[in-house]
Scaffold this active site. Structure first.
Site, PDB file in Angstrom:
ATOM      1  N   GLU A 290      44.417  37.289  25.523  1.00 35.40           N
ATOM      2  CA  GLU A 290      43.640  38.355  26.172  1.00 35.40           C
ATOM      3  C   GLU A 290      44.419  39.658  26.272  1.00 35.40           C
ATOM      4  OE1 GLU A 290      40.410  36.125  29.057  1.00 35.40           O
ATOM      5  OE2 GLU A 290      41.700  37.634  29.943  1.00 35.40           O
ATOM      6  N   HIS A 319      51.811  13.130  15.795  1.00 31.29           N
ATOM      7  CA  HIS A 319      50.963  12.213  15.042  1.00 31.29           C
ATOM      8  C   HIS A 319      49.598  12.824  14.777  1.00 31.29           C
ATOM      9  CE1 HIS A 319      53.978   9.051  15.635  1.00 31.29           C
ATOM     10  NE2 HIS A 319      54.200   9.704  16.766  1.00 31.29           N
ATOM     11  N   LYS A 433      30.703  38.818  29.394  1.00 32.87           N
ATOM     12  CA  LYS A 433      30.142  38.705  30.750  1.00 32.87           C
ATOM     13  C   LYS A 433      28.824  39.473  30.834  1.00 32.87           C
ATOM     14  CE  LYS A 433      34.394  38.051  33.438  1.00 32.87           C
ATOM     15  NZ  LYS A 433      35.173  38.421  34.605  1.00 32.87           N
TER      16      LYS A 433
HETATM   17  O1  PA5 Z   1      42.427  37.495  32.858  1.00 34.55           O
HETATM   18  C1  PA5 Z   1      41.308  37.932  33.084  1.00 34.55           C
HETATM   19  O2  PA5 Z   1      41.117  39.085  33.507  1.00 34.55           O
HETATM   20  C2  PA5 Z   1      40.084  37.073  32.913  1.00 34.55           C
HETATM   21  O3  PA5 Z   1      40.371  35.884  32.245  1.00 34.55           O
HETATM   22  C3  PA5 Z   1      39.500  36.729  34.281  1.00 34.55           C
HETATM   23  O4  PA5 Z   1      40.457  36.060  35.035  1.00 34.55           O
HETATM   24  C4  PA5 Z   1      38.251  35.874  34.150  1.00 34.55           C
HETATM   25  O5  PA5 Z   1      37.306  36.503  33.343  1.00 34.55           O
HETATM   26  C5  PA5 Z   1      37.632  35.639  35.532  1.00 34.55           C
HETATM   27  O6  PA5 Z   1      37.375  36.851  36.152  1.00 34.55           O
HETATM   28  P1  PA5 Z   1      37.249  36.957  37.706  1.00 34.55           P
HETATM   29  O7  PA5 Z   1      38.522  36.533  38.322  1.00 34.55           O
HETATM   30  O8  PA5 Z   1      36.931  38.387  37.947  1.00 34.55           O
HETATM   31  O9  PA5 Z   1      36.125  36.061  38.110  1.00 34.55           O
END
Ligand code: PA5
Length: 463
Positions: A290, A319, A433
């Site tokens: 990310e 394996h 989202k």
């Molecule tokens: O690292 C990130 O920003 C994302 O993976 C969020 O953690 C994930 O989308 C969940 O978002 P939120 O904590 O706003 O519910």
């Protein structure tokens, strides 16, 4: 050495040849760029990279411990409702620092921990078939306070709690971690009066494990969170300014960048030679993917950057995947997580002295076999000219795990500078989202829904 260390020997050209490994000269040429990248990251720590100071927030740590002590012994289960950065750190800490069998036989006074980071009805429905919400504390975690997966789970379990316990009593079964002021979840906290913790500004989901996001559930199951934080602080001190040759976070960032940008190794495999560390690789996969996987560079140009993280567990995946790793395409580099001292001695008895095919195992320890298998893989990778580094944990404990978390967070932040991308946004995740909100009919997303419907293929090819 009582800290984790980084062994880069087998990523060098001297070990895997000039076509696959990096040279000391290349590393030396990168020294100045690396120092600048680190300085750029450090300059932002008191501005917008507030996750860097999480290990030092004593008052927050004390508040978490005070709360968790106040509910000790009250719940049989803790369920984390969160996803992505609001879930992976919880799983990683629990897997690393609780017994692998904690949830089958929790230590007295401590609950089981479930991280329900999916809305698959066959996961959530099955949980409801087996466990009782009224014996459970729900740890609702969402930085934005609006993520559909987490909010739908919250509605579901809140409903079950109210049904079983009533409006008033259900509140004691919910603890929330979210933004201090923004988001629907914060509004709900105010309305309901739930116990809550804050994800501070400047702490993105995937950099939040050392905030209450990861600390509350860990403290509830009995993990030494102060030890984790002390380990993280020690790694932060080590990596703040140290030059490339003495700075594991900086060196790891440079190697990742060189491996992909110079050696065309698009895949970064974290190979955990520790059952307990396997979920750290899942946590790191999100952090890397990310943060560095970006369409645009910081200069606004389209760049499509980012390594692909892959996770493997030793010896299990010897394996399964090692055949590919040793003989397949030269598109990967490897990080072995290894542990010097296991907590358990498991000696093997002799049973058939006349059968050499099994007798050679007798008298040794399972740890000897595990180490031999890990070294065997390391040798096989190196001989096949596959660059690999080892992150060596003296043992799996709160301090070393805290060190690893801090090392990788700092490293990925530096990678952002080297790759020229913003390591702290996630437009691709946000796009998903928004599409989900639109498809679920959320008000304000009608136009997006119309766009998605209009672009749907008119004919499908299904075989
Ligand atoms: O690292 C990130 O920003 C994302 O993976 C969020 O953690 C994930 O989308 C969940 O978002 P939120 O904590 O706003 O519910």
């Amino acid at each position: 050495m009582d800290r984790i260390t980084l062994d880069i020997t087998n990523a060098l050209d001297s070990a895997v040849g000039p076509e696959q490994g990096v040279s000391l000269e290349e590393l030396s040429d990168l020294r100045e760029t690396a120092s600048k990248a680190l300085a750029a990251v450090q300059a932002r720590r008191s501005l917008d990279l507030c996750w860097m100071d999480l290990p030092y927030q004593q008052e927050v740590h004390d508040a978490v411990l005070e709360y968790t002590a106040s509910v000790e012994g009250r719940f049989k289960n803790v369920v984390v409702l969160g996803i992505g950065g609001s879930a992976l750190g919880n799983t990683a800490l629990h897997a690393a620092l609780s017994s692998p069998f904690h949830d089958l036989a929790p230590p007295p006074g401590h609950p089981r921990l479930f991280v329900l980071d999916n809305v698959d009805p066959d996961l959530v429905g099955e949980w409801l078939d087996h466990f009782d919400p009224s014996e459970t504390l729900f740890n609702v975690i969402s930085k934005s306070g609006g993520t559909a997966e987490t909010m739908s789970q919250f509605l579901l379990f809140r409903g079950r709690l109210v049904e079983a316990l009533g409006e008033e009593a259900h509140r004691e079964h919910i603890v929330v971690t979210t933004d201090e002021t923004k988001g629907i979840l914060r509004e709900i906290v105010e309305r309901e009066g739930y116990q809550s913790f804050v994800v501070p500004d400047g702490v993105g989901g995937r950099f939040s494990v050392l905030s209450p996001v990861g600390l509350v559930s860990s403290a509830l199951v009995g993990i030494d969170i102060k030890g984790v934080l002390a380990g993280a602080a020690a790694m932060d001190e080590l990596c703040k300014e140290a030059p490339l040759d003495e700075n594991p976070a900086l060196m790891y960032a440079c190697l990742q960048w060189l491996m992909q940008e110079k050696m065309s190794k698009n895949i970064s495999v974290t190979f955990s030679y520790s059952h307990r560390l396997r979920a750290l690789a899942d946590w790191y996969a999100q952090l890397l993917a990310e943060s560095i996987g970006k369409r645009k560079g910081v200069d606004g140009n389209i760049v499509h950057k980012g390594p692909t993280p892959v996770r493997a567990v030793g010896v299990t995946d010897q394996h399964s995947q090692v055949q590919l790793y040793v003989e397949g395409p030269f598109d990967k580099w490897f990080t072995l997580l290894s542990v010097t001292q296991a907590d358990h001695a498991v000696p093997l008895p002799s049973a058939y002295p006349d059968l050499e095919g099994v007798e050679y195992l007798a008298g040794s320890d399972l740890g000897d076999l595990f180490t031999a298998e890990r070294e065997g893989t390391r040798v096989a990778l190196t001989e096949a000219r596959r660059p690999n580094v080892s992150i060596i944990f003296p043992r799996v404990d709160a301090r070393s795990v805290g060190q690893y978390l801090a090392m990788m967070e700092i490293s990925v932040a530096v990678m952002g500078e080297l790759y020229g991308v913003d390591a702290f946004d996630q437009p691709g995740v946000e796009a998903g989202k928004v599409a989900a909100y639109a498809l679920m009919g959320r008000a304000g997303y009608e136009a997006r829904r119309a766009e998605i419907e209009a672009s749907a293929p008119t004919e499908r090819k299904i075989i």
